[in-house]
Write an enzyme that holds these catalytic residues in place. Structure first.
Site, PDB file in Angstrom:
ATOM      1  N   TYR A   1      -4.724  -5.605  70.458  1.00  0.00           N
ATOM      2  CA  TYR A   1      -3.494  -6.083  69.831  1.00  0.00           C
ATOM      3  C   TYR A   1      -2.308  -5.209  70.248  1.00  0.00           C
ATOM      4  O   TYR A   1      -1.254  -5.704  70.644  1.00  0.00           O
ATOM      5  CB  TYR A   1      -3.677  -6.065  68.315  1.00  0.00           C
ATOM      6  CG  TYR A   1      -2.530  -6.659  67.543  1.00  0.00           C
ATOM      7  CD1 TYR A   1      -2.498  -8.012  67.248  1.00  0.00           C
ATOM      8  CD2 TYR A   1      -1.476  -5.857  67.100  1.00  0.00           C
ATOM      9  CE1 TYR A   1      -1.451  -8.572  66.534  1.00  0.00           C
ATOM     10  CE2 TYR A   1      -0.424  -6.401  66.387  1.00  0.00           C
ATOM     11  CZ  TYR A   1      -0.411  -7.757  66.103  1.00  0.00           C
ATOM     12  OH  TYR A   1       0.634  -8.292  65.401  1.00  0.00           O
ATOM     13  N   ASP A   2      -2.530  -3.894  70.178  1.00  0.00           N
ATOM     14  CA  ASP A   2      -1.460  -2.972  70.560  1.00  0.00           C
ATOM     15  C   ASP A   2      -1.082  -3.140  72.020  1.00  0.00           C
ATOM     16  O   ASP A   2       0.089  -3.014  72.388  1.00  0.00           O
ATOM     17  CB  ASP A   2      -1.883  -1.521  70.294  1.00  0.00           C
ATOM     18  CG  ASP A   2      -1.872  -1.198  68.806  1.00  0.00           C
ATOM     19  OD1 ASP A   2      -1.242  -1.951  68.046  1.00  0.00           O
ATOM     20  OD2 ASP A   2      -2.500  -0.198  68.413  1.00  0.00           O
TER      21      ASP A   2
ATOM     22  N   GLU B   1       2.148  12.907  58.374  1.00  0.00           N
ATOM     23  CA  GLU B   1       1.302  12.315  57.331  1.00  0.00           C
ATOM     24  C   GLU B   1       0.242  11.447  57.997  1.00  0.00           C
ATOM     25  O   GLU B   1       0.554  10.678  58.895  1.00  0.00           O
ATOM     26  CB  GLU B   1       2.150  11.428  56.407  1.00  0.00           C
ATOM     27  CG  GLU B   1       3.366  12.131  55.850  1.00  0.00           C
ATOM     28  CD  GLU B   1       4.307  11.187  55.072  1.00  0.00           C
ATOM     29  OE1 GLU B   1       3.917  10.033  54.821  1.00  0.00           O
ATOM     30  OE2 GLU B   1       5.419  11.629  54.752  1.00  0.00           O
TER      31      GLU B   1
ATOM     32  N   LYS C   1      -1.834   8.433  58.958  1.00  0.00           N
ATOM     33  CA  LYS C   1      -1.495   7.016  58.830  1.00  0.00           C
ATOM     34  C   LYS C   1      -2.733   6.306  58.310  1.00  0.00           C
ATOM     35  O   LYS C   1      -3.701   6.092  59.035  1.00  0.00           O
ATOM     36  CB  LYS C   1      -1.074   6.441  60.179  1.00  0.00           C
ATOM     37  CG  LYS C   1      -0.580   5.022  60.098  1.00  0.00           C
ATOM     38  CD  LYS C   1       0.069   4.613  61.413  1.00  0.00           C
ATOM     39  CE  LYS C   1       0.758   3.271  61.334  1.00  0.00           C
ATOM     40  NZ  LYS C   1      -0.101   2.173  60.986  1.00  0.00           N
TER      41      LYS C   1
ATOM     42  N   ASP D   1      -5.320   3.674  57.236  1.00  0.00           N
ATOM     43  CA  ASP D   1      -5.609   2.362  57.799  1.00  0.00           C
ATOM     44  C   ASP D   1      -6.044   1.427  56.676  1.00  0.00           C
ATOM     45  O   ASP D   1      -7.222   1.194  56.448  1.00  0.00           O
ATOM     46  CB  ASP D   1      -6.713   2.493  58.851  1.00  0.00           C
ATOM     47  CG  ASP D   1      -6.733   1.311  59.783  1.00  0.00           C
ATOM     48  OD1 ASP D   1      -5.828   0.454  59.680  1.00  0.00           O
ATOM     49  OD2 ASP D   1      -7.648   1.233  60.610  1.00  0.00           O
TER      50      ASP D   1
ATOM     51  N   TYR E   1       3.265   7.032  49.704  1.00  0.00           N
ATOM     52  CA  TYR E   1       3.962   7.809  50.724  1.00  0.00           C
ATOM     53  C   TYR E   1       5.457   7.524  50.861  1.00  0.00           C
ATOM     54  O   TYR E   1       6.147   8.216  51.575  1.00  0.00           O
ATOM     55  CB  TYR E   1       3.286   7.704  52.087  1.00  0.00           C
ATOM     56  CG  TYR E   1       2.944   6.282  52.532  1.00  0.00           C
ATOM     57  CD1 TYR E   1       3.941   5.364  52.823  1.00  0.00           C
ATOM     58  CD2 TYR E   1       1.621   5.893  52.673  1.00  0.00           C
ATOM     59  CE1 TYR E   1       3.613   4.080  53.238  1.00  0.00           C
ATOM     60  CE2 TYR E   1       1.286   4.614  53.090  1.00  0.00           C
ATOM     61  CZ  TYR E   1       2.292   3.708  53.370  1.00  0.00           C
ATOM     62  OH  TYR E   1       1.974   2.450  53.770  1.00  0.00           O
TER      63      TYR E   1
ATOM     64  N   LYS F   1      -0.210   6.689  67.257  1.00  0.00           N
ATOM     65  CA  LYS F   1      -1.531   6.062  67.124  1.00  0.00           C
ATOM     66  C   LYS F   1      -2.568   6.843  67.917  1.00  0.00           C
ATOM     67  O   LYS F   1      -2.287   7.292  69.028  1.00  0.00           O
ATOM     68  CB  LYS F   1      -1.487   4.623  67.656  1.00  0.00           C
ATOM     69  CG  LYS F   1      -0.617   3.680  66.850  1.00  0.00           C
ATOM     70  CD  LYS F   1      -1.320   3.303  65.569  1.00  0.00           C
ATOM     71  CE  LYS F   1      -0.953   1.943  65.042  1.00  0.00           C
ATOM     72  NZ  LYS F   1      -1.288   0.785  65.780  1.00  0.00           N
TER      73      LYS F   1
ATOM     74  N   CYS G   1     -38.219 -16.112  63.341  1.00  0.00           N
ATOM     75  CA  CYS G   1     -38.063 -14.748  62.857  1.00  0.00           C
ATOM     76  C   CYS G   1     -38.833 -13.775  63.760  1.00  0.00           C
ATOM     77  O   CYS G   1     -40.020 -13.976  64.006  1.00  0.00           O
ATOM     78  CB  CYS G   1     -38.579 -14.658  61.429  1.00  0.00           C
ATOM     79  SG  CYS G   1     -38.640 -12.967  60.829  1.00  0.00           S
TER      80      CYS G   1
ATOM     81  N   CYS H   1     -41.971 -12.280  61.743  1.00  0.00           N
ATOM     82  CA  CYS H   1     -43.131 -13.032  61.255  1.00  0.00           C
ATOM     83  C   CYS H   1     -43.336 -14.357  61.971  1.00  0.00           C
ATOM     84  O   CYS H   1     -44.339 -15.024  61.758  1.00  0.00           O
ATOM     85  CB  CYS H   1     -43.010 -13.275  59.759  1.00  0.00           C
ATOM     86  SG  CYS H   1     -41.771 -14.508  59.339  1.00  0.00           S
TER      87      CYS H   1
ATOM     88  N   CYS I   1     -34.618 -16.294  58.082  1.00  0.00           N
ATOM     89  CA  CYS I   1     -36.053 -16.516  58.238  1.00  0.00           C
ATOM     90  C   CYS I   1     -36.559 -17.290  57.027  1.00  0.00           C
ATOM     91  O   CYS I   1     -36.186 -16.994  55.897  1.00  0.00           O
ATOM     92  CB  CYS I   1     -36.751 -15.158  58.310  1.00  0.00           C
ATOM     93  SG  CYS I   1     -38.500 -15.221  57.977  1.00  0.00           S
TER      94      CYS I   1
ATOM     95  N   CYS J   1     -43.266 -12.780  55.415  1.00  0.00           N
ATOM     96  CA  CYS J   1     -42.557 -12.050  56.470  1.00  0.00           C
ATOM     97  C   CYS J   1     -42.548 -10.568  56.083  1.00  0.00           C
ATOM     98  O   CYS J   1     -42.022 -10.207  55.033  1.00  0.00           O
ATOM     99  CB  CYS J   1     -41.132 -12.579  56.577  1.00  0.00           C
ATOM    100  SG  CYS J   1     -40.081 -11.583  57.636  1.00  0.00           S
TER     101      CYS J   1
HETATM  102  S1  IVH Z   1       6.117   4.970  55.985  1.00  0.00           S
HETATM  103  C1  IVH Z   1       9.967   2.491  57.087  1.00  0.00           C
HETATM  104  N1  IVH Z   1       3.989   6.477  55.821  1.00  0.00           N
HETATM  105  O1  IVH Z   1       2.006   2.073  58.590  1.00  0.00           O
HETATM  106  C2  IVH Z   1       8.566   2.958  57.237  1.00  0.00           C
HETATM  107  N2  IVH Z   1       3.693   4.214  56.516  1.00  0.00           N
HETATM  108  O2  IVH Z   1       3.540   0.862  60.895  1.00  0.00           O
HETATM  109  C3  IVH Z   1       7.761   2.883  56.010  1.00  0.00           C
HETATM  110  N3  IVH Z   1       1.344   3.590  56.889  1.00  0.00           N
HETATM  111  O3  IVH Z   1       3.654  -0.520  56.910  1.00  0.00           O
HETATM  112  C4  IVH Z   1       6.343   3.254  56.177  1.00  0.00           C
HETATM  113  N4  IVH Z   1       0.479   5.547  56.390  1.00  0.00           N
HETATM  114  O4  IVH Z   1       1.311   0.201  56.125  1.00  0.00           O
HETATM  115  C5  IVH Z   1       4.472   5.245  56.121  1.00  0.00           C
HETATM  116  N5  IVH Z   1       2.210   7.940  55.580  1.00  0.00           N
HETATM  117  C6  IVH Z   1       2.679   6.722  55.873  1.00  0.00           C
HETATM  118  C7  IVH Z   1       1.825   5.655  56.262  1.00  0.00           C
HETATM  119  C8  IVH Z   1       2.376   4.416  56.588  1.00  0.00           C
HETATM  120  C9  IVH Z   1       0.222   4.294  56.759  1.00  0.00           C
HETATM  121  C10 IVH Z   1       1.389   2.181  57.336  1.00  0.00           C
HETATM  122  C11 IVH Z   1       2.167   1.273  56.424  1.00  0.00           C
HETATM  123  C12 IVH Z   1       3.327   0.783  57.235  1.00  0.00           C
HETATM  124  C13 IVH Z   1       2.796   0.915  58.628  1.00  0.00           C
HETATM  125  C14 IVH Z   1       3.932   1.095  59.602  1.00  0.00           C
END
Ligand code: IVH
Length: 691
Positions: A43-44, A121, A123, A125, A233, A321, A415, A418, A433, A439
């Site tokens: 995706y990225d 911070e 990130k 998931d 956050y 990332k 299966c 079995c 199965c 089994c």
């Molecule tokens: S700040 C204006 N802080 O990442 C920015 N986002 O790609 C506000 N996320 O939508 C977001 N950890 O779902 C912020 N420590 C963190 C985060 C964080 C995860 C996610 C969040 C956001 C997405 C941005």
């Protein structure tokens, strides 16, 4: 793929169209169905390619360009909430060079050579939320949605422990929206998938999808059963911002009682940022939850304000990332595992490969359709990826390396354990199965279930011992458990083999053998709900077993009705539907199962269900809803009490509700009760009523 600099304008336009289409499709799968089919890395990559092409051909930027949207349009089932302050996203970077460039661009913009402070911070998931507090009370909560409008998840978010529903601190702003991430820990994700797999339900690809699928449930009771966590956050609308830095904000929210990430760090310069990236990259695998990168933010709000925003992303923050770890290895085998309910699950056996310090020899393949879609074949070289995902997954096949002798994989129709037919119902993702207890795989999994805590709960007979005993033919079927003591000691009369001598087995002695026999004897009497649950009928969990017990009162009447395929009573039970009834009847149509039940009955006593319901109480037959925090009873106690007095306990207020018992901090349910003019009781009034 061509370099962007080599594309003609027509090619560029075609590719942009293709990317817009692909990403829209992927967004819908990800955001609306919580069931992605593109990996994060794929995706990225599309997103990055789109950006690069648009940069070279700005005239070709499409109205529906993925660079202009966040997320996907909303599914309509949820009420919508328009964000007072949009929920934006962050620009992504992928390398230390880009990180240095980010710091440099901030300095350039501010025209300073001084060191600028940043926070770093993890990130998370998961999925982001916005929780709105007015005068210290949580009044509403929403998902990010498309950034402008989100889904109303107020009731769902409230079920997550750790989120205060009220805040009394004197400096808590009158109006404040707190934003953060809802996530599921790796351990809770595994447990949920295991449970779902055992029940033949959908399993989730990764903790993030599990979190999304659990949070976005129209019935908040389901959210409550899943173990979700959250962290704060950032903020949205605030009536009075008095903190001057991100760091101060994080400290403040923590003081107010909200969870924040303990790995958040203040960085004084670019080197600190790089250091914190390296540390987290190392720590990542050991964290109890998935992170997919690091977010860097300029610490000072004054500087943030000067930096401002681009169209969709702030200039003062980026997301760094992690590279998804990928590797190529040979697929040695597609092994089919068989679970308790007979579900056939494919697992990839790989030529072991070192993956960031860990030897990996297995990966998930999900299900039959996934193998077909990716055309994965035994003997192929495959790319595996361990990104945020806890278990590596097979991304796809390196077709160039495929030799002519490699033939398409046929998912077995029988299966592997079995040999019984394995069939796939129309609306199911899994093939099963049909061998039932003949089994061996199902038999051993069912035995484990039979002795488990909520079933027979036999002390000293855990999963591992069951496996050993099964392998050594000591216990092959549930009734063998109850003849174990009798069979122990003497020689086997029916063959020339030696009998069982548990006390001389490795790891056992006279004492432990006697203890085991004693705990088995103790369980020869069993309550009706436990027994029904222990049978391991598909979809019948503890709650359903209890419902059945309550309605049939003794095992004989239940068994007789099921053997005659008479489901009238079953279907009249609130909470049991057609599909479940079908599974139950099918269970009793299977001769193996009847055989086991009749053998078991020779050794055990299934107690009749004693209905302790008081049908003369004032609340018998009434529908009751509890809301808010009760003082003297826990919520579960109150519910159990009401149920034992013959009331039906509901999760939400409707025209059918008779009473709403209102504790402190009651929210929307109390409001709704008022609107519908439903009788409201305080906890004391409720207690008086049931006295
Ligand atoms: S700040 C204006 N802080 O990442 C920015 N986002 O790609 C506000 N996320 O939508 C977001 N950890 O779902 C912020 N420590 C963190 C985060 C964080 C995860 C996610 C969040 C956001 C997405 C941005």
């Amino acid at each position: 793929m061509k370099n962007v600099s080599d594309l003609t304008e027509i090619e560029a336009a075609q590719e942009l169209e293709y990317i817009a289409f692909e990403m829209a499709k992927a967004d819908i799968a990800y955001y609306q169905h919580d069931d992605p089919y593109l990996t994060d890395a794929a995706y990225d990559a599309l997103k990055l390619r789109n950006e690069q092409i648009e940069k070279r051909f700005p005239n070709l930027i499409r109205a529906d360009s993925p660079s202009k949207k966040v997320g996907a349009p909303l599914k309509s089932d949820f009420k919508k909430i328009t964000h007072k302050v949009p929920m934006l996203s962050l620009a992504d970077i992928f390398s230390l060079d880009e990180l240095k460039e980010f710091v440099a661009s901030v300095e350039r913009f501010l025209n300073t050579a001084d060191n600028i402070e940043f926070t770093s911070e993890p990130k998370m998931d998961g999925l982001s939320f916005n929780a709105r507090y007015e005068h210290g009370r949580l009044v509403s909560a929403a998902t990010r949605g498309d950034g402008k409008t989100g889904e109303d998840i107020t009731e769902n978010l409230k079920t997550i422990s750790g989120l205060p529903h009220t805040v009394q601190a004197p400096d808590f702003p009158d109006i404040i929206e707190l934003r953060g991430e809802v996530y599921m820990s790796k351990a809770d994700f595994f447990a949920l998938n295991e449970k779902n797999a055992a029940m033949g339900k959908k399993t989730f690809a990764n903790p993030r999808n599990a979190a999304a699928g659990s949070l976005r449930q129209l019935d908040a009771n389901i959210t409550k059963e899943r173990r979700l966590s959250l962290l704060v956050y950032t903020w949205g609308e605030v009536s009075n911002i008095f903190w001057k830095t991100q760091q101060e904000f994080l400290q403040k929210v923590q003081q107010w009682g909200f969870p924040v990430n303990p790995y958040n760090k203040l960085c004084r310069n670019a080197d600190d940022l790089i250091e914190s990236f390296k540390v987290l990259e190392q720590t990542r695998a050991d964290l109890p939850y998935d992170i997919d990168g690091i977010v860097y933010k300029v610490n000072s709000l004054a500087l943030q304000n000067r930096l401002g925003f681009l169209t969709r992303t702030p200039r003062w923050a980026v997301a760094h990332k992690f590279e998804a770890e990928k590797a190529m290895t040979k697929l040695l085998n597609i092994r089919i595992q068989v679970g308790r309910t007979g579900a056939l699950t494919p697992v990839a056996d790989l030529e072991p490969i070192n993956f960031g310090g860990v030897m990996v020899s297995h990966a998930t393949l999900h299900n039959e359709d996934e193998i077909k879609r990716k055309d994965i074949r035994i003997g192929d070289y495959v790319i595996i990826q361990r990104a945020g995902d806890v278990i590596p997954q097979v991304l796809g096949v390196v077709t160039q390396k495929r030799t002519p002798d490699i033939i398409p994989f046929e998912f077995p129709k029988t299966c592997p354990e079995c040999g019984a037919h394995a069939i796939r119902e129309e609306d199911e993702a899994v093939r099963r199965c049909t061998g039932g207890l003949s089994c061996p795989a199902q038999a051993v999994e069912r035995l484990k279930h039979f002795v488990s805590r909520e079933a027979f709960n036999i002390e000293g007979l855990g999963a591992k011992i069951i496996e050993d005993f099964f392998a050594e033919h000591i216990i092959c079927r549930p009734d063998d458990i109850f003849t174990l003591e009798e069979r122990n000691g003497g020689d086997d009369l029916f063959s020339n083999a030696q009998g069982i001598h548990l006390e001389t087995k490795e790891g056992w002695g006279p004492k432990s053998a006697q203890n085991l026999f004693a705990s088995i004897r103790e369980r020869k009497k069993i309550s009706l709900p436990r027994f029904i649950y222990a049978l391991g009928i598909r979809q019948v969990g503890t709650a359903t077993a209890l419902l059945i017990a309550k309605n049939y009162l003794n095992f004989t009447s239940f068994e007789n009705a099921m053997r005659q395929k008479d489901t009238s009573k079953l279907l009249s039970i609130d909470g049991i539907g057609e599909a479940m009834a079908k599974d139950i009847v099918e269970f009793f149509a299977e001769p193996h199962n009847l055989n086991i039940i009749s053998n078991l009955k020779r050794y055990i006593t299934i107690e009749d269900f004693e209905d302790t319901t008081d049908y003369h109480s004032k609340i018998a037959g009434k529908t009751v809803v509890f809301t808010g925090t009760l003082e003297t009873l826990t919520r579960s106690e109150a519910k159990a009490k009401a149920a034992s007095l013959g009331a039906k306990v509901a999760g939400s207020v409707s025209a059918h509700t008779d009473f709403v018992v209102v504790g402190s901090d009651a929210g929307s349910k109390a409001k709704k009760a008022q609107e519908l003019n439903i009788q409201m009781l305080t906890e004391q009034e409720f207690l008086d009523m049931i006295k």
